[in-house]
Enzyme design. Sequence first.
Site, short mmCIF file in Angstrom:
data_model
loop_
_atom_site.label_atom_id
_atom_site.label_comp_id
_atom_site.label_asym_id
_atom_site.label_seq_id
_atom_site.Cartn_x
_atom_site.Cartn_y
_atom_site.Cartn_z
CD GLU A 7 -1.44 -2.19 2.18
OE1 GLU A 7 -0.34 -2.10 2.77
OE2 GLU A 7 -2.13 -3.21 2.23
CE1 TYR B 109 7.71 0.63 -3.55
CE2 TYR B 109 5.90 2.12 -3.08
CZ TYR B 109 7.00 1.41 -2.66
OH TYR B 109 7.39 1.48 -1.35
#
Length: 147
Positions: free
Chosen positions: A104, A116
């Site tokens: 998350e 990411y």
Amino acid sequence: MFSYLRLMDEQDLDWVMAVEQRVHLLPWSKRGFEQALLDGVSFVISNQDHQALGYLVVQTVLDELHLLNLAIDQTFQGQGVAQMAMKAFIERFEDSPFQKILLEVRESNLVARHLYLKLGFKLDGVRRNYYQTSTGREDALLMSLVI
């Protein structure tokens, strides 16, 4: 700058707590890190001189790795340490029984989101009001990478 990931142990916790206090608005408790050491696998990110630069806290669930906490000490932020550490983390588990990395990330954390995505993580969904902020709540973006 970055050299390797080494397994975190209890002797690292004072340093980890100091970094956690400096880099997070709402830091984990020492008990949280102690529990993470019992429940998963955690790493200290170090350079060639064995100087600690940051840490990764990971929980293992069946064939998945759940990245719970990634922090780089302020002194070393913006130098590519997180990217190199994440690449090393992914490579470490490529030939393992683990199939996926989950995480998350705060919706407002554009630097981490970019990192990411650059590493191949895909956006899977949103957890509404997941993170506490100084002014209320913030959504978490759910991301995953098949390894």
